[in-house]
Enzyme design. Structure first.
Site, PDB file in Angstrom:
ATOM      1  CD  GLU A 249      -3.255  -0.950   0.728  1.00  0.00           C
ATOM      2  OE1 GLU A 249      -3.546   0.069  -0.088  1.00  0.00           O
ATOM      3  OE2 GLU A 249      -3.787  -2.089   0.330  1.00  0.00           O
ATOM      4  CB  CYS A 283      -1.258   7.365   1.095  1.00  0.00           C
ATOM      5  SG  CYS A 283      -2.529   6.996   1.294  1.00  0.00           S
TER       6      CYS A 283
HETATM    7  P1  NAD Z   1       8.203   4.722   4.548  1.00  0.00           P
HETATM    8  O1  NAD Z   1       8.274   3.886   3.605  1.00  0.00           O
HETATM    9  O2  NAD Z   1       9.526   6.225   4.940  1.00  0.00           O
HETATM   10  O3  NAD Z   1       8.327   4.263   5.583  1.00  0.00           O
HETATM   11  C1  NAD Z   1       6.968   3.167   5.937  1.00  0.00           C
HETATM   12  C2  NAD Z   1       7.748   2.139   6.809  1.00  0.00           C
HETATM   13  O4  NAD Z   1       9.014   0.993   6.547  1.00  0.00           O
HETATM   14  C3  NAD Z   1       8.196   2.470   8.681  1.00  0.00           C
HETATM   15  O5  NAD Z   1       7.927   1.444   9.479  1.00  0.00           O
HETATM   16  C4  NAD Z   1       9.913   2.289   8.565  1.00  0.00           C
HETATM   17  O6  NAD Z   1      10.605   2.068   9.495  1.00  0.00           O
HETATM   18  C5  NAD Z   1       9.813   0.959   7.058  1.00  0.00           C
HETATM   19  N1  NAD Z   1      10.953   1.635   6.199  1.00  0.00           N
HETATM   20  C6  NAD Z   1      11.510   2.651   6.275  1.00  0.00           C
HETATM   21  N2  NAD Z   1      12.698   1.457   4.911  1.00  0.00           N
HETATM   22  C7  NAD Z   1      12.868   0.422   5.133  1.00  0.00           C
HETATM   23  C8  NAD Z   1      13.634  -0.706   4.803  1.00  0.00           C
HETATM   24  N3  NAD Z   1      14.797   0.276   3.689  1.00  0.00           N
HETATM   25  N4  NAD Z   1      13.088  -1.597   5.187  1.00  0.00           N
HETATM   26  C9  NAD Z   1      11.865  -1.887   5.256  1.00  0.00           C
HETATM   27  N5  NAD Z   1      11.089  -1.412   5.995  1.00  0.00           N
HETATM   28  C10 NAD Z   1      11.634   0.367   5.925  1.00  0.00           C
HETATM   29  O7  NAD Z   1       7.349   5.749   4.920  1.00  0.00           O
HETATM   30  P2  NAD Z   1       6.608   7.202   6.143  1.00  0.00           P
HETATM   31  O8  NAD Z   1       7.124   8.244   6.193  1.00  0.00           O
HETATM   32  O9  NAD Z   1       6.792   6.252   7.169  1.00  0.00           O
HETATM   33  O10 NAD Z   1       5.613   7.128   5.165  1.00  0.00           O
HETATM   34  C11 NAD Z   1       4.957   8.383   3.817  1.00  0.00           C
HETATM   35  C12 NAD Z   1       4.201   6.992   2.708  1.00  0.00           C
HETATM   36  O11 NAD Z   1       3.396   6.078   3.035  1.00  0.00           O
HETATM   37  C13 NAD Z   1       3.828   8.146   1.799  1.00  0.00           C
HETATM   38  O12 NAD Z   1       4.087   7.376   0.619  1.00  0.00           O
HETATM   39  C14 NAD Z   1       2.391   7.750   1.955  1.00  0.00           C
HETATM   40  O13 NAD Z   1       1.660   7.924  -0.073  1.00  0.00           O
HETATM   41  C15 NAD Z   1       2.367   6.375   2.266  1.00  0.00           C
HETATM   42  N6  NAD Z   1       1.074   5.291   2.639  1.00  0.00           N
HETATM   43  C16 NAD Z   1       0.214   4.917   1.669  1.00  0.00           C
HETATM   44  C17 NAD Z   1      -0.579   4.464   2.585  1.00  0.00           C
HETATM   45  C18 NAD Z   1      -1.969   3.337   1.122  1.00  0.00           C
HETATM   46  O14 NAD Z   1      -2.516   3.156   2.628  1.00  0.00           O
HETATM   47  N7  NAD Z   1      -1.907   3.235   0.062  1.00  0.00           N
HETATM   48  C19 NAD Z   1      -1.376   4.670   3.767  1.00  0.00           C
HETATM   49  C20 NAD Z   1      -0.525   5.573   4.362  1.00  0.00           C
HETATM   50  C21 NAD Z   1       0.531   6.003   3.405  1.00  0.00           C
END
Ligand code: NAD
Length: 476
Positions: A249, A283
């Protein structure tokens, strides 16, 4: 006063370690808590404990699962204010919006409790071919076993709920790795889970370092990764996941089209809410507004008026409508993209200024497709306006994105509504609403770079289980 230390939840018990990480409130910059970071040994133990819990969950009758989920929903409801304050503090989300998120999470667990009772397989009409005559067959949904959920900072409760509730409802065990920015809400959910009377290790909350994810990817006992976050991280994770099922997602730069016959006041109000809610860190935030030339001026004035009237302040203040972004770096990035657009010819209609992590509600016009405020996910309170004369061109512009999560179209023309639905390359099309509309039982997810798979309780339950087929020849 020193910030409290928050242990993590493993196998039904709280545990702490030497390694502590701070949680800073984005609004005050103050350290509000320190959480214990699980070691690789802890992660290993959590997987072992989840494997045991998965066996127990699989054998648990539906009514007990449903009752457990009901207890979780009731407990969240009873502790609504506590949850809302934690969300407001650690995510910088205005309290009123945080309460809305808690209410939705209560709904997500309630829906899961109901789905748990009826979720089953299907009867297969084997006599569709002559060779199947006389046989009966059906499928049952078999839980995958251990699921590893990774969640972002922007909905620290309801997006965790969208993994935990369907995982438990479909009789799996789940380990949640919350965002290190907002682990306190997920840990609070862990407390609530302990009252559910479900298998102790069926939910574990591990705010582990991302390096621990490598271990999870290598572990055969983990059947599925359910990731919500940025596209960049999500797709890289999937490449490394081998044979594991991976649900993604991810982000987007959602468009909203306002047709010439739309209710302009209503569209402007809904679009403003969708663009600036939680400082645009949603998002499906309305980012690319595509408005018919005949109504563009009126719509734009209304949108700007709303953007400028938002009460800015402390997320804990009841009257605040717009607060800080997750950190100053995020606001600096938004500011630089807006300035870059202005240099490239965009016109700033309001906002654009930054104070620390606070970025004003910003509206840009005269934008073109190459600017990062259009092509990338801006994830900030920034909306761009483009104009159109031909509805087909508006649809093409909406599709002009590598993302495809949800789109909104305001029109009173049924033919155009249907054309939009058929043409727009998105996971969901909202007619007469902004793209940010979501109810927690609807299928939710993206196409193109916005993801793979669907959430929305039952849809996630399907992804978290596999059909197993039984065929019987009763006459032999
Ligand atoms: P992010 O991708 O930086 O982090 C999300 C999660 O992934 C966190 O728990 C983070 O610690 C983990 N993470 C980071 N690097 C990683 C790696 N290399 N391997 C595994 N896990 C890792 O995102 P964010 O800044 O926390 O959230 C914002 C993003 O989330 C935006 O792009 C937004 O659109 C998206 N989002 C999508 C939805 C949806 O349902 N489609 C909902 C909410 C947010």
């Amino acid at each position: 006063m020193t910030a409290p230390i928050k242990p993590f939840l493993i196998g039904g018990a709280w545990r702490t370690t030497e390694q502590l990480q701070e949680v800073r409130a984005p609004y005050t910059g103050e350290c509000v808590a320190r959480f214990a970071v699980p070691s690789t040994n802890d992660v290993e133990e959590a997987i072992a404990s989840a494997s045991v819990a998965a066996v127990e969950m699989r054998a648990t009758p539906r009514h007990k699962i449903a009752a457990g989920l009901r207890r979780i929903a009731d407990q969240i409801e009873a502790r609504c204010e506590e949850f809302a304050r934690v969300i407001a503090i650690e995510a910088g989300k205005p309290l009123t919006a945080a309460r809305g998120e808690v209410e939705r999470a209560v709904g997500t667990f309630t829906i899961a409790s109901e789905e748990a009772r009826r979720f089953a397989g299907e009867s297969i009409p084997l006599d569709a071919q002559a060779l199947g005559e006389g046989r009966v067959g059906w499928t049952e949904r078999i839980p995958r076993g251990v699921i590893f959920g990774i969640t972002p900072f922007n909905f620290p409760l309801n997006l965790v709920a969208h993994k935990v509730a369907p995982a438990l409802a479909s009789r799996n065990a789940i380990i949640i790795k919350p965002s290190p920015r907002t682990p306190l809400t997920a840990l609070l959910l862990g407390e609530v889970f302990l009252e559910s009377r479900l298998a102790a290790g069926a939910l574990q909350v591990l705010p582990a370092d991302v390096s621990a994810v490598d271990l999870v990817l290598r572990d055969e006992r983990v059947a599925m990764i359910s990731f919500t976050g940025s596209a960049e991280v999500g797709w890289r994770l999937r490449e490394r996941a081998g044979r594991k099922v991976v649900a993604l997602e991810l982000g987007g730069n959602a468009p909203v089209i306002i047709d010439e016959n739309a209710d302009v006041d209503y569209a402007a109000g809904r679009t403003a809410t969708a663009a600036f809610n939680h400082a645009g860190q949603v998002c499906i935030s309305a980012q690319r507004i595509i408005v018919h030339r005949q109504i563009a001026e009126r719509f734009t004035n209304l949108l700007v008026e709303r953007a400028q009237s938002l009460r800015i302040g402390d997320p804990l203040d009841e009257s605040t409508e717009l607060s800080v972004m997750i950190d100053e770096a995020a606001a600096v990035r938004a500011e630089s993209w807006v300035n870059e657009a202005i240099k490239g010819g965009a016109r700033l209609l309001c906002g654009g200024a930054r104070r620390g992590a606070l970025f004003e509600a910003t509206v840009l016009t005269n934008v073109h497709g190459e600017m990062r405020v259009c092509t990338e996910e801006v994830f900030a309170p920034v909306a761009t306006i483009q104009q159109f004369d031909d509805f087909g061109d508006a649809l093409a512009e909406a599709n002009n994105s590598r993302y495809g999560l949800q789109a909104g179209v305001f029109t009173h023309d049924l033919g155009r509504a249907m054309l939009a639905f058929r043409t727009l390359e998105f996971g969901g099309v909202m007619i007469n609403d902004a793209p940010a509309f979501r109810v927690d039982n609807m299928p939710y997810g993206g196409v193109k770079q916005s993801g793979a798979g669907r959430e929305g309780v039952r849809y996630a339950m399907e992804e978290m289980t596999e059909p197993r087929l039984l065929v019987i020849d009763p006459m032999r």
